[in-house]
Design an enzyme around this catalytic site. Sequence first.
Site, short mmCIF file in Angstrom:
data_model
loop_
_atom_site.label_atom_id
_atom_site.label_comp_id
_atom_site.label_asym_id
_atom_site.label_seq_id
_atom_site.Cartn_x
_atom_site.Cartn_y
_atom_site.Cartn_z
N ASN A 1 0.85 -1.20 0.00
CA ASN A 1 0.00 0.00 0.00
C ASN A 1 0.88 1.24 0.00
OD1 ASN A 1 0.40 0.93 2.85
ND2 ASN A 1 -0.41 -1.13 3.25
N ASP B 1 -4.65 -6.14 4.98
CA ASP B 1 -5.73 -6.96 5.53
C ASP B 1 -5.70 -8.39 5.00
OD1 ASP B 1 -6.91 -5.06 7.20
OD2 ASP B 1 -7.91 -4.09 5.51
O1 PMT Z 1 2.77 6.38 6.25
P1 PMT Z 1 2.28 7.70 5.70
O2 PMT Z 1 2.53 7.84 4.22
O3 PMT Z 1 2.78 8.88 6.49
O4 PMT Z 1 0.68 7.69 5.84
C1 PMT Z 1 0.10 7.70 7.11
C2 PMT Z 1 -1.10 6.77 7.22
C3 PMT Z 1 -2.21 7.28 6.33
C4 PMT Z 1 -0.72 5.35 6.78
C5 PMT Z 1 -1.51 6.75 8.73
O5 PMT Z 1 -1.84 8.04 9.14
C6 PMT Z 1 -2.69 5.81 8.97
O6 PMT Z 1 -3.84 6.15 8.82
N1 PMT Z 1 -2.37 4.55 9.37
C7 PMT Z 1 -3.37 3.47 9.53
C8 PMT Z 1 -3.72 2.92 8.18
C9 PMT Z 1 -4.68 1.75 8.25
O7 PMT Z 1 -4.28 0.65 8.03
O8 PMT Z 1 -5.87 2.04 8.64
P2 PMT Z 1 -7.06 0.95 8.73
O9 PMT Z 1 -8.25 1.79 8.88
O10 PMT Z 1 -7.00 -0.01 7.59
O11 PMT Z 1 -6.74 0.14 10.05
C10 PMT Z 1 -7.22 0.58 11.31
C11 PMT Z 1 -6.23 0.26 12.42
O12 PMT Z 1 -6.10 -1.17 12.53
C12 PMT Z 1 -4.83 0.80 12.18
O13 PMT Z 1 -4.36 1.29 13.42
C13 PMT Z 1 -4.03 -0.43 11.75
O14 PMT Z 1 -2.66 -0.33 12.16
C14 PMT Z 1 -4.75 -1.52 12.52
N2 PMT Z 1 -4.66 -2.86 11.90
C15 PMT Z 1 -5.11 -3.06 10.63
C16 PMT Z 1 -5.04 -4.34 10.08
C17 PMT Z 1 -4.45 -5.38 10.84
N3 PMT Z 1 -4.33 -6.60 10.35
N4 PMT Z 1 -4.03 -5.14 12.08
C18 PMT Z 1 -4.13 -3.91 12.63
O15 PMT Z 1 -3.74 -3.70 13.79
#
Ligand code: PMT
Length: 402
Positions: free
Chosen positions: A209, A279
């Site tokens: 990503n 994911d």
């Molecule tokens: O890295 P940059 O270019 O500076 O960009 C920053 C960012 C946009 C990546 C950052 O600010 C951000 O939003 N990070 C989280 C991205 C994400 O995966 O979001 P999500 O909505 O898909 O996941 C939600 C949360 O679950 C996140 O805290 C993620 O770390 C966590 N997660 C997701 C999947 C997984 N298998 N395990 C997790 O713990």
Amino acid sequence: MSLAKRRILLGVSGGIAAYKSCELVRRLRDLDADVRVVMTESATHFLSPTTFQALSGQSVRVSLWDAQAEAAMGHIELARWAERILIAPASADILARLAHGLADDLLTTLCLASAAPLYVAPAMNQQMWAHAATRANIETLRQRGVGLLGPASGDQACGDVGSGRMLEAHELRDAMAASFGDGSLAGLNVVVSAGPTYEDIDPVRFIGNRSSGRMGFAVAQAAALAGANVTLVAGPVSLPTPAGVARRIDVRSAAQMHVAVLDASALADIYIGAAAVGDYRPNYVSAHKLKKRDGAGLSLQLSENPDILTSLSAKPVHPFLVGFAAETHDVANYAQHKLRNKGLDMIAANQVGEGLGFEADDNALSVYWADGAIELPRAAKPELARQLITQIAQCYRASRAG
Ligand code: PMT
């Protein structure tokens, strides 16, 4: 705000904005900082060293070859003395020399010889700032962990209008004060995840990503500045370890990040999940490069990766959990759903899309917790991370007090 006894080396390079650095010395001294000024030879065409000597109360150095000054405090000693180096104004020329690691005068030599975090406040004509050479030099410095303060946009001394104005003295003073942190996480163990994960398809291809890791690395640095003992679990990124971060664990896949975070979090007080964790992963990783099958198409079977945050929140004893939510639309709803669904204490939501959130130098966050919310408006990621850490520290202390 205090900078009492903080040792700041102010580098002044040649540019008309040097006049603002006089005010900057005064502002830093108002906060009781110990300021020493080093000027480039070009800077002396704009202002006299005597001006800075009167304002800083210290002798000002210009040349590497000043035997008398070297006898009083040698340049290596001065490089070791500094807790922060701030170059303001930073001309296009000094940015280029720093990017190439030159040490052809006292200021550039000090920058190479010092372990202190380096900050630059660029000031130049908007065309020079926009030039591909300057862009490349800035990118090199940023990758190396140099803090970029500004520039601002507006009227320029040359009559142009655009980006390239040096930040105002009070903004630079505030940035210096912020760079020392507020001790709000002193004594706490904090784990931060950052960057993307790569899910291999074969030896040359993967599913990834657009996360660059900048947000997570800025959060790790801000936590370290706030006094925490920080472990940074980083996906595949090309960023240097931020100053003050105690331990860095590099991983590639979501499964590796899962193991590393759970391991590191066993004794952690706070976990901040800024990583963009994949994911899904391919069910099968080919040992050989997959061949094109002449129009036959290719389907990949994917399995869901375990959720790191959910695994942590399922544990009877777990750290204070801060998630991030990256959404393209309906940001507040999805973020609040993740806050509840993943059993989090807080979530920081950002809108992602073309030029937003991912990869960019700045970002904006909406932060939610069970009984509160705060908007952190668009700012450079290090500044945003500092504000986020202040909020996390407050909510963490409140949760432990209750
Ligand atoms: O890295 P940059 O270019 O500076 O960009 C920053 C960012 C946009 C990546 C950052 O600010 C951000 O939003 N990070 C989280 C991205 C994400 O995966 O979001 P999500 O909505 O898909 O996941 C939600 C949360 O679950 C996140 O805290 C993620 O770390 C966590 N997660 C997701 C999947 C997984 N298998 N395990 C997790 O713990």
